[in-house]
Design a protein around this motif. Structure first.
Motif, PDB file in Angstrom:
ATOM      1  N   THR A 367       0.845  -1.197   0.000  1.00  0.00           N
ATOM      2  CA  THR A 367       0.000   0.000   0.000  1.00  0.00           C
ATOM      3  C   THR A 367       0.879   1.245   0.000  1.00  0.00           C
ATOM      4  N   THR A 390      10.126  -7.312  12.536  1.00  0.00           N
ATOM      5  CA  THR A 390      10.516  -6.794  11.223  1.00  0.00           C
ATOM      6  C   THR A 390      11.602  -7.685  10.620  1.00  0.00           C
ATOM      7  N   ASP A 588       7.352  -1.970  12.800  1.00  0.00           N
ATOM      8  CA  ASP A 588       6.007  -2.543  12.965  1.00  0.00           C
ATOM      9  C   ASP A 588       5.346  -2.164  14.278  1.00  0.00           C
ATOM     10  N   ILE A 603       8.029   2.791   6.223  1.00  0.00           N
ATOM     11  CA  ILE A 603       7.397   1.562   5.730  1.00  0.00           C
ATOM     12  C   ILE A 603       6.998   0.708   6.925  1.00  0.00           C
ATOM     13  N   ALA A 604       5.719   0.364   7.013  1.00  0.00           N
ATOM     14  CA  ALA A 604       5.213  -0.456   8.114  1.00  0.00           C
ATOM     15  C   ALA A 604       4.924  -1.874   7.625  1.00  0.00           C
ATOM     16  N   SER A 606       2.454  -5.060   7.613  1.00  0.00           N
ATOM     17  CA  SER A 606       0.983  -5.038   7.585  1.00  0.00           C
ATOM     18  C   SER A 606       0.319  -5.574   8.845  1.00  0.00           C
ATOM     19  N   GLN A 610      -1.357  -0.755  14.650  1.00  0.00           N
ATOM     20  CA  GLN A 610      -2.191   0.051  13.763  1.00  0.00           C
ATOM     21  C   GLN A 610      -1.672   1.477  13.644  1.00  0.00           C
ATOM     22  N   ARG A 613       1.036   1.605  11.025  1.00  0.00           N
ATOM     23  CA  ARG A 613       0.493   1.604   9.662  1.00  0.00           C
ATOM     24  C   ARG A 613      -0.125   2.954   9.326  1.00  0.00           C
ATOM     25  N   ALA A 616       2.857   5.491   8.708  1.00  0.00           N
ATOM     26  CA  ALA A 616       3.765   5.085   7.631  1.00  0.00           C
ATOM     27  C   ALA A 616       3.257   5.572   6.281  1.00  0.00           C
ATOM     28  N   THR A 619       2.896   0.492   3.301  1.00  0.00           N
ATOM     29  CA  THR A 619       2.737  -0.723   4.104  1.00  0.00           C
ATOM     30  C   THR A 619       3.007  -1.925   3.217  1.00  0.00           C
TER      31      THR A 619
END
Length: 695
Positions: A367, A390, A588, A603-604, A606, A610, A613, A616, A619
Motif C-alpha cells: 500500500t 521486522t 512494525d 514503511i510499516a 501489515s 495500527q 500503519r 507510515a 505498508t
C-alpha cells in the motif's frame, strides 16, 4: 445457479453462469463467495460476459462442488464489499469510451455533411470557451492550445480534423479520469482497515466482541495505539487522536468526554470509551477517498514537474505557430505547430504512469499512500530496520516462564496475558497466544491499564501493582528488585531468548523467555536490497546488546544500534538525513512511529501496530521482506518509465512539428498522430512495470 465449464486445465477453470444477464450486484456476490473459499487462490468475475476465471489448488471436483452450492440468495455479504466495489465504476467508464467511439464513427458514416458539421461546431463551443476563459484569467495553459487548434480548424472549414481532435481529447479525458479513479479507489480500499474485534463495554467490564455484533449506541473501549473502528462520541476517558487519514491534520487532536471521533483514526495517547454513532463504515471510506483526491501527498515531484513544464511550453507553442506563419505565410504549416504540442502528453502520460504504479503495488500487497514516496524510494540509499517483528518473525513464541515468587507458572501467565492482550505488539501477542495454547482463561482482573511507549504496562491486580515490560522499565524506571535468594537464578537467564520482565509490588515475579527468531528470508532480503542500491543498512532495536549483535550478524546488516528508545530511533533518522542521505525506515511497533514519521519514507509491516500503519507512507505484506525488494524495483522502473515517456513525448512531437513545417505531412495527419501517440504512451503507462521487459 447453474454454471457451464468453458475451459479447464489443472489449477485453472473458466466457467459461464447460465442466465440471461448478470447484474453488478450478482457479480460482486459471486466474486466474494469464490474469493472466500480456501481452495481458490484467485477468482475474477466478468459480469458483462457472465464468466468467472478460477485459479485453485487441490481437486477439480472440490471446485465443482463449490460452484454447485452457490446461490446469490444464500450468500451473506458484508457491507464493506458493496462500499468498496469498483465494478460499477469500471462499467461506467468503459461504457463512456464505447459510446464516444460509436457516436464518432456513426456520425462520420451516416450523418449528412451539414448536420455533422453543425454537431462538430456545437461540440467545439466547450473547448473554445475553456481556452478563452484561461486567457481571460491571464493563464496560458493546455486549454488554450486545445481551443486554438479546434478554432483554427473550424476557421479553415476543416470540420473533419476538428471532430477528430475533439474525439481524441474526449477519450484521453475519460482514460485519465478512469485510471485516476481506479488507482485512488484501490488505494482507499487498502487504507480502509477492516477491524474484526473490539473491546465492548458491558456491565462495567470489557468484553472482546466481533465488530459485526456492535450496534448503534453500544460503548467500545479504545486502548492506546489502536484504530478507532466506528464513528462515535467520547463518553469517558481522554486522549490524543491522530486524524491525518480523515482530516489531514498533522498533529494529534485532544479528545475529551463529549468529543467526536472518526472511524479509521488512531488513538496515540490515553484511553477512550466511545459511544457508537455509525457502524456501516461507508462514511469512513468516503472520507478516505476525498482525502486522497484532495491531498498533495498523492503528487510526486515528477508529476508536478510535468504539469508545470506542460504549462510553461504553451506560450512557446503559440510563439512557434506565429513565427511559422510570419516566415512562411503558410497557414497550413503554422497550423502544423499548433496541432502538435507537448503539453497534453506530459499532463496525461506522467500522472497515469505514477498512479498505475501505485495500483500495481496494491496488487502486490504493497500500500503506497502517494506517488512521491515511490520517487523517494527509487532515490533512497539508506534503509533502517527495527528488529522485533521486522527482521525477526512477526510471531515470536513463549519458550519458558521462570517464576521468581511462590506462584504457579499458569497463574503468572494468566496475569501477564490479561494485561498484554490490550496492546498490539508482537511480544504481547506471543504472551496471549501462549495462554490460549495452555487453555488459560484470563478474565479482566485488573483496573485501568497504563501503557508506557517502548517500556511496558502498568496496572493494579487484586490490590497489587503489576508491571510488565523491558529490563530498563522494570528495574531502572520503576526501581523493582530481584527477590532475596533469587540473584543466581536471575544471572543465569538463558541468553538465547528475549526477556519480558513482570514485577508485582516492586519485586520481580517472573521472567517470560521469548524466542524471537530471524525471518528465514531476512539475510537474502538484506543482500538483495544491497544489490538494489542501498549502500547503508542499519538495524535499530531496544533489545539488549547481546541479542542485537547476534541478529545483526545473522541478517547481514552493515551495523546496529542496541537499547535505543523511540526518540533515539527518530534522532538517528534525522542524523542520517542531515548527512545528506535518503532514508527509509521499516518498522512494525508503536515505538517505531516517531522514526517512521521522521524518515523520507516510512514503511510499516501489515500485521504490526495500527498506529505504525497509520503514520507510515507505505505498508508491505507481513509474510516476507522480499516486498521491500519488489518495492525498490517497482520504484526504479517507474522512474525509468517516466524518463522514457519524456523522451518519447519530446521526440515524437518534435518530429511531427518539423515534418509539418517542412510540408511533408498535413496538419490533419500530424494532429491524428500526435493524439494517437499521446494515448499510446498513456496506455503503455498503464502496463505493469514488473511484468514488462521493456517497461
Amino acid at each position: 445457479m447453474k454454471f457451464k465449464i468453458l475451459h479447464d486445465i489443472k489449477g485453472r477453470m473458466r466457467v459461464r453462469v447460465v442466465c440471461e444477464k448478470m447484474s453488478l450486484k450478482e457479480g460482486d456476490i459471486l466474486q466474494y463467495y469464490l474469493s472466500a473459499q480456501p481452495a481458490i487462490t484467485t477468482a475474477k468475475v466478468y459480469e458483462r460476459t457472465k464468466d468467472a476465471v478460477i485459479c485453485y489448488t487441490g481437486d477439480r471436483a472440490d471446485i465443482i462442488r463449490i460452484l454447485r452450492r452457490f446461490s446469490c440468495e444464500k450468500v451473506s455479504v458484508p457491507d464493506h464489499v458493496w462500499q468498496n466495489s469498483g465494478r460499477g465504476e469500471n462499467r461506467k467508464y468503459w461504457d463512456q469510451i464505447v459510446e464516444k467511439t460509436l457516436l464518432h464513427m456513426g456520425c462520420r458514416l451516416f450523418l449528412p455533411s451539414p448536420v455533422r458539421n453543425l454537431r462538430i461546431f456545437c461540440m467545439s463551443v466547450k473547448y473554445i470557451r475553456q481556452g478563452v476563459g484561461a486567457l481571460l484569467r491571464g493563464r496560458t495553459e493546455v486549454a488554450v492550445l486545445d481551443g486554438a487548434a479546434v478554432a483554427v480548424s473550424l476557421l479553415r472549414q476543416d470540420f473533419k480534423t476538428a471532430g477528430s481532435v475533439m474525439y481524441l481529447l474526449g477519450i484521453g479525458e475519460v482514460l485519465e479520469e478512469w485510471t485516476h479513479k481506479k488507482s485512488v479507489g484501490n488505494l482507499a480500499r487498502s487504507m480502509a482497515l477492516q477491524i474484526s474485534r473490539v473491546w465492548l463495554l458491558e456491565d462495567g467490564k470489557e468484553v472482546l466482541a466481533g465488530t459485526d455484533t456492535v450496534k448503534k449506541g453500544d460503548r467500545v473501549v479504545i486502548h492506546m495505539g489502536n484504530v478507532i473502528p466506528f464513528d462515535g462520541i467520547v463518553s469517558a476517558g481522554s486522549g490524543a487522536v491522530n486524524q491525518a487519514s480523515m482530516t489531514g491534520e498533522p498533529l494529534p487532536v485532544p479528545k475529551e468526554t463529549g468529543g467526536y471521533v472518526y472511524a479509521g483514526t488512531v488513538l496515540e495517547e490515553g484511553e477512550l470509551t466511545v459511544q457508537v454513532k455509525e457502524t456501516s463504515g461507508s462514511n469512513k471510506y468516503e472520507r478516505i477517498m476525498r482525502m486522497i483526491e484532495e491531498s498533495e501527498r498523492l503528487k510526486s515531484s515528477v508529476e508536478g514537474n510535468a504539469a508545470r513544464l506542460a504549462d510553461r511550453l504553451v506560450p512557446y507553442t503559440l510563439l512557434g505557430t506565429a513565427l511559422t506563419y510570419l516566415l512562411t505565410r503558410n497557414t497550413t504549416k503554422a497550423l502544423a505547430v499548433l496541432m502538435v504540442d507537448f503539453s497534453c502528453a506530459l499532463k496525461l502520460a506522467i500522472p497515469i504512469s505514477v498512479l498505475s504504479a501505485i495500483r500495481e503495488a496494491g496488487t502486490l500487497c504493497i500500500t503506497v499512500k502517494g506517488g512521491k514516496f515511490l520517487e523517494k524510494m527509487a532515490e533512497a540509499d539508506t534503509i533502517l530496520f527495527d528488529k522485533t517483528g521486522t527482521l525477526t518473525k512477526a510471531s515470536p513464541v513463549v519458550k519458558e516462564i521462570m517464576p521468581f515468587i511462590q506462584e504457579s507458572r499458569e497463574n503468572l501467565l494468566r496475569i501477564a496475558a490479561c494485561l498484554e492482550e490490550h496492546f498490539p505488539h508482537s511480544m504481547a501477542k506471543a504472551v496471549v497466544r501462549a495462554a490460549q495454547e495452555h487453555g488459560i482463561i484470563h478474565d479482566e482482573m485488573h483496573s485501568r491499564v497504563e501503557y508506557i511507549v517502548a517500556h511496558g504496562i502498568s496496572s493494579m491486580v487484586g490490590g497489587c501493582k503489576v508491571i510488565i515490560g523491558s529490563h530498563h522499565f522494570v528495574f531502572e524506571d520503576e526501581g523493582c528488585g530481584v527477590p532475596e535468594g533469587m540473584e543466581e537464578k536471575f544471572r543465569g537467564l538463558p541468553e538465547e531468548y528475549s526477556h519480558l520482565y513482570m514485577a508485582i509490588d516492586g519485586k520481580l515475579a517472573a521472567v517470560i523467555c521469548i524466542e524471537d527468531p530471524l525471518r528465514e528470508e531476512a539475510a537474502e532480503a538484506v543482500r538483495r536490497l544491497r544489490d538494489a542500491g542501498f549502500g547503508r543498512i542499519v538495524m535499530l532495536t531496544g533489545d539488549s546488546e547481546r541479542t542485537a549483535k547476534a541478529i545483526a550478524a545473522k541478517s547481514g546488516v552493515d551495523e546496529y544500534r542496541a537499547e535505543v528508545l523511540p526518540e533515539d530511533k527518530a534522532r538517528f533518522v534525522e542524523q542520517e538525513k542531515a548527512a545528506g542521505r535518503r532514508v527509509i525506515m521499516v518498522g512494525d511497533g508503536i515505538n517505531d512511529s516517531p522514526a517512521l514519521s521522521a524518515a523520507d519514507v516510512g514503511i510499516a509491516i501489515s500485521d504490526g501496530a495500527q498506529i505504525a500503519r497509520e503514520v507510515a507512507d507505505i505498508t508491505i505484506d507481513a509474510d516476507s521482506l522480499s516486498g521491500l525488494v519488489t518495492l525498490k524495483q517497482l520504484s526504479v522502473r517507474l522512474m525509468e518509465r517516466v524518463r522514457k515517456n519524456y523522451c518519447c513525448i519530446i521526440g515524437v512531437n518534435s518530429a511531427l512539428i518539423l515534418l509539418g513545417v517542412g510540408g511533408v505531412i498535413q496538419p490533419t495527419f500530424s494532429a491524428l498522430i500526435h493524439n494517437i501517440s499521446t494515448l499510446a504512451i498513456s496506455l503503455n503507462g498503464m502496463k505493469n512495470l514488473l511484468d514488462s521487459e521493456n517497461a
